[in-house]
Design a protein around this motif. Structure first.
Motif, short mmCIF file in Angstrom:
data_model
loop_
_atom_site.label_atom_id
_atom_site.label_comp_id
_atom_site.label_asym_id
_atom_site.label_seq_id
_atom_site.Cartn_x
_atom_site.Cartn_y
_atom_site.Cartn_z
N ALA A 199 -41.99 35.79 -1.85
CA ALA A 199 -43.20 35.47 -2.48
C ALA A 199 -43.07 34.95 -4.12
N GLU A 200 -42.52 36.09 -4.58
CA GLU A 200 -42.21 36.12 -6.21
C GLU A 200 -41.17 34.93 -6.38
N SER A 201 -40.09 34.76 -5.72
CA SER A 201 -39.24 33.64 -6.01
C SER A 201 -40.11 32.20 -5.90
N HIS A 202 -40.86 32.08 -5.22
CA HIS A 202 -41.51 30.68 -5.09
C HIS A 202 -42.81 30.49 -5.92
N GLU A 203 -42.97 31.53 -6.99
CA GLU A 203 -44.02 31.41 -7.94
C GLU A 203 -43.50 30.94 -9.11
#
Length: 74
Positions: free
Chosen positions: A70-74
């Motif tokens: 999820a963090e990498s898609h922000e």
């Protein structure tokens, strides 16, 4: 990871292991058992505790993976 899953296919799920562990603790706390029975229950309890730890570690790893994704898609 698949090898670990295959070797533990007969291992109880987390909830089942937790419930059985609680029953083992209750029996040990109640007392009145022979030394052999107490040792056998203690060993079973240790095994169940390790099973619970493995399930929790797996769940923790899954949550951390989802959070990283999820963090990498922000």
């Amino acid at each position: 990871m698949a090898d670990q899953d295959a070797t533990r296919a007969d291992e109880p799920g987390y909830e089942q292991a937790r419930e059985e562990l609680a029953a083992v603790v209750a029996k040990l706390e109640a007392g009145g058992l022979s030394l052999e029975d107490s040792l056998a229950l203690w060993e079973r309890g240790e095994s169940l505790a390790r099973t619970c730890e493995r399930h929790l570690a797996g769940a923790r790893e899954r949550v951390e993976t989802v959070l990283r994704e999820a963090e990498s898609h922000e």
